[in-house]
Design a protein around this motif. Structure first.
Motif, PDB file in Angstrom:
ATOM      1  N   ALA A  35       0.860  -1.087  -0.171  1.00 15.28           N
ATOM      2  CA  ALA A  35      -0.013  -0.095  -0.059  1.00 15.28           C
ATOM      3  C   ALA A  35       0.895   1.393   0.226  1.00 15.28           C
ATOM      4  CB  ALA A  35      -0.576   0.266   1.120  1.00 15.28           C
ATOM      5  N   THR A  36       2.451   1.326   0.612  1.00 12.80           N
ATOM      6  CA  THR A  36       3.133   2.772   0.783  1.00 12.80           C
ATOM      7  C   THR A  36       3.581   2.478  -0.312  1.00 12.80           C
ATOM      8  OG1 THR A  36       4.649   1.629   2.013  1.00 12.80           O
ATOM      9  CG2 THR A  36       2.609   2.557   3.163  1.00 12.80           C
ATOM     10  N   LEU A  37       4.168   1.209  -1.184  1.00 13.81           N
ATOM     11  CA  LEU A  37       5.054   0.915  -2.083  1.00 13.81           C
ATOM     12  C   LEU A  37       5.119   2.345  -3.233  1.00 13.81           C
ATOM     13  CD1 LEU A  37       7.480  -0.204  -3.635  1.00 13.81           C
ATOM     14  CD2 LEU A  37       5.942  -1.454  -4.795  1.00 13.81           C
ATOM     15  N   PRO A  38       4.988   3.233  -4.029  1.00 11.91           N
ATOM     16  CA  PRO A  38       5.201   4.493  -4.690  1.00 11.91           C
ATOM     17  C   PRO A  38       5.053   4.082  -5.969  1.00 11.91           C
ATOM     18  CG  PRO A  38       7.013   4.820  -3.940  1.00 11.91           C
ATOM     19  CD  PRO A  38       6.757   3.800  -3.308  1.00 11.91           C
ATOM     20  N   GLY A  39       5.206   2.455  -6.851  1.00 13.66           N
ATOM     21  CA  GLY A  39       5.540   2.256  -8.018  1.00 13.66           C
ATOM     22  C   GLY A  39       6.833   2.018  -7.953  1.00 13.66           C
ATOM     23  N   THR A  40       6.915   1.454  -9.659  1.00 14.59           N
ATOM     24  CA  THR A  40       8.363   1.225  -9.962  1.00 14.59           C
ATOM     25  C   THR A  40       8.968   2.888 -10.710  1.00 14.59           C
ATOM     26  OG1 THR A  40       7.521   0.624 -12.394  1.00 14.59           O
ATOM     27  CG2 THR A  40       7.572  -1.120 -10.761  1.00 14.59           C
ATOM     28  N   ASP A  41      10.255   2.280 -10.336  1.00 13.39           N
ATOM     29  CA  ASP A  41      10.918   3.721 -11.114  1.00 13.39           C
ATOM     30  C   ASP A  41      10.893   4.540 -12.538  1.00 13.39           C
ATOM     31  OD1 ASP A  41      12.200   4.620  -8.181  1.00 13.39           O
ATOM     32  OD2 ASP A  41      14.039   3.597  -8.264  1.00 13.39           O
ATOM     33  N   VAL A  42      10.952   2.918 -12.774  1.00 17.33           N
ATOM     34  CA  VAL A  42      11.277   3.033 -14.071  1.00 17.33           C
ATOM     35  C   VAL A  42      10.612   1.738 -14.733  1.00 17.33           C
ATOM     36  CG1 VAL A  42      13.120   2.938 -15.938  1.00 17.33           C
ATOM     37  CG2 VAL A  42      13.661   4.268 -14.231  1.00 17.33           C
ATOM     38  N   ASP A  43       9.509   2.101 -16.142  1.00 13.29           N
ATOM     39  CA  ASP A  43       9.174   1.024 -16.722  1.00 13.29           C
ATOM     40  C   ASP A  43       9.632   0.418 -17.677  1.00 13.29           C
ATOM     41  OD1 ASP A  43       6.744   1.214 -14.559  1.00 13.29           O
ATOM     42  OD2 ASP A  43       6.145   2.457 -16.592  1.00 13.29           O
ATOM     43  N   SER A  44      10.625   1.221 -18.230  1.00 14.72           N
ATOM     44  CA  SER A  44      11.884   0.447 -19.679  1.00 14.72           C
ATOM     45  C   SER A  44      12.841   1.354 -19.294  1.00 14.72           C
ATOM     46  CB  SER A  44      10.634   1.072 -20.867  1.00 14.72           C
ATOM     47  OG  SER A  44      12.085   0.939 -21.379  1.00 14.72           O
ATOM     48  N   PRO A  45      14.102   0.554 -19.207  1.00 12.25           N
ATOM     49  CA  PRO A  45      15.392   1.060 -18.945  1.00 12.25           C
ATOM     50  C   PRO A  45      16.228   1.637 -20.244  1.00 12.25           C
ATOM     51  CG  PRO A  45      15.469  -0.979 -17.862  1.00 12.25           C
ATOM     52  CD  PRO A  45      14.064  -0.420 -18.512  1.00 12.25           C
ATOM     53  N   TYR A  46      15.238   0.780 -21.250  1.00 16.09           N
ATOM     54  CA  TYR A  46      15.886   1.774 -22.959  1.00 16.09           C
ATOM     55  C   TYR A  46      15.425   3.109 -23.135  1.00 16.09           C
ATOM     56  CZ  TYR A  46      16.333   2.349 -27.230  1.00 16.09           C
ATOM     57  OH  TYR A  46      16.920   2.406 -28.473  1.00 16.09           O
ATOM     58  N   ALA A  47      13.852   3.350 -22.317  1.00 15.78           N
ATOM     59  CA  ALA A  47      13.501   4.612 -22.540  1.00 15.78           C
ATOM     60  C   ALA A  47      14.106   5.238 -22.112  1.00 15.78           C
ATOM     61  CB  ALA A  47      11.603   4.802 -22.779  1.00 15.78           C
ATOM     62  N   ALA A  48      14.854   5.154 -20.374  1.00 19.53           N
ATOM     63  CA  ALA A  48      14.979   6.260 -19.495  1.00 19.53           C
ATOM     64  C   ALA A  48      16.352   6.217 -20.150  1.00 19.53           C
ATOM     65  CB  ALA A  48      15.018   5.328 -18.066  1.00 19.53           C
ATOM     66  N   GLY A  49      17.132   5.332 -19.982  1.00 25.04           N
ATOM     67  CA  GLY A  49      18.588   5.417 -21.008  1.00 25.04           C
ATOM     68  C   GLY A  49      18.389   6.382 -22.409  1.00 25.04           C
ATOM     69  N   LEU A  50      17.558   6.591 -22.982  1.00 27.78           N
ATOM     70  CA  LEU A  50      17.527   7.313 -23.958  1.00 27.78           C
ATOM     71  C   LEU A  50      17.172   9.192 -23.986  1.00 27.78           C
ATOM     72  CD1 LEU A  50      15.230   5.411 -26.963  1.00 27.78           C
ATOM     73  CD2 LEU A  50      17.434   5.730 -26.708  1.00 27.78           C
ATOM     74  N   ALA A  51      16.001   9.167 -23.065  1.00 30.25           N
ATOM     75  CA  ALA A  51      15.310  10.581 -22.037  1.00 30.25           C
ATOM     76  C   ALA A  51      16.655  10.786 -21.650  1.00 30.25           C
ATOM     77  CB  ALA A  51      14.116   9.916 -21.592  1.00 30.25           C
ATOM     78  N   TYR A  52      17.412  10.164 -21.083  1.00 32.41           N
ATOM     79  CA  TYR A  52      18.526  10.485 -20.619  1.00 32.41           C
ATOM     80  C   TYR A  52      19.634  11.430 -21.237  1.00 32.41           C
ATOM     81  CZ  TYR A  52      22.778  11.140 -17.154  1.00 32.41           C
ATOM     82  OH  TYR A  52      23.348  11.037 -16.618  1.00 32.41           O
ATOM     83  N   ASP A  53      19.670  10.681 -22.392  1.00 37.72           N
ATOM     84  CA  ASP A  53      20.793  11.232 -23.229  1.00 37.72           C
ATOM     85  C   ASP A  53      20.425  12.693 -24.364  1.00 37.72           C
ATOM     86  OD1 ASP A  53      22.772   8.956 -23.253  1.00 37.72           O
ATOM     87  OD2 ASP A  53      21.954   7.590 -25.215  1.00 37.72           O
TER      88      ASP A  53
END
Length: 161
Positions: A35-53
């Motif tokens: 109930a207190t878990l906010p959820g996953t940090d990143v759904d797609s590590p690949y998409a997160a890497g592209l966003a970081y770039d």
């Protein structure tokens, strides 16, 4: 004083009670954790890497512009806060026609974040208000847009008393 003998039924009931208690506590703790878990940090590590770039590229473009953007935030006695952003180009001339927005983010609780709409109050001066800002530490995020593209991003830790 006569003691009652330990029978198989008693041992069975003690085992059931013990494991029932352990399982009950585990289920309760699991429900509270979920109930207190906010959820996953990143759904797609690949998409997160592209966003970081893209963020790195945008930061390099911003540094190349050499804009001078300063912000001042002040908490008023009524609990509201006023944010003023002064934007100047690389030559020190005030810049108008940009769309600036601000956000106050709590470092520990994203549910307390506050959006601040800024409007151009003068040439190169943008102002906005946030109602009911709690005292304490905040991250002040300022974003500037030109023609629908983000051209400026700043994140600074501020303390509002």
């Amino acid at each position: 004083m006569a003691t009652k003998p330990l029978t198989g039924t008693k041992v069975f009931l003690m085992l059931v009670a013990f494991f029932g208690l352990v399982i009950g506590v585990n289920v309760t703790m699991m429900k509270l954790a979920i109930a207190t878990l906010p959820g996953t940090d990143v759904d797609s590590p690949y998409a997160a890497g592209l966003a970081y770039d893209r963020e790195i590229s945008a930061a390099q473009d911003q540094a190349a512009r050499n804009w001078q953007v300063s912000a001042h935030i002040e908490r008023r006695a009524d609990g509201a806060a006023t944010l003023q952003v002064d934007a100047r180009d690389a030559n020190g001339r005030p810049m108008s026609g940009l769309k600036f927005g601000g956000r106050l983010e709590r470092p520990t609780d994203k549910r307390a974040d506050l959006q601040i709409e800024l409007s151009e109050a003068g040439i190169g001066v943008y102002r906005g208000n946030a109602a009911t800002v709690a005292p304490g530490q905040w991250d002040l995020v300022i974003e500037g847009d030109a023609r629908g593209m983000r051209v400026f991003l700043s994140r600074n830790r501020v303390i509002l008393n």
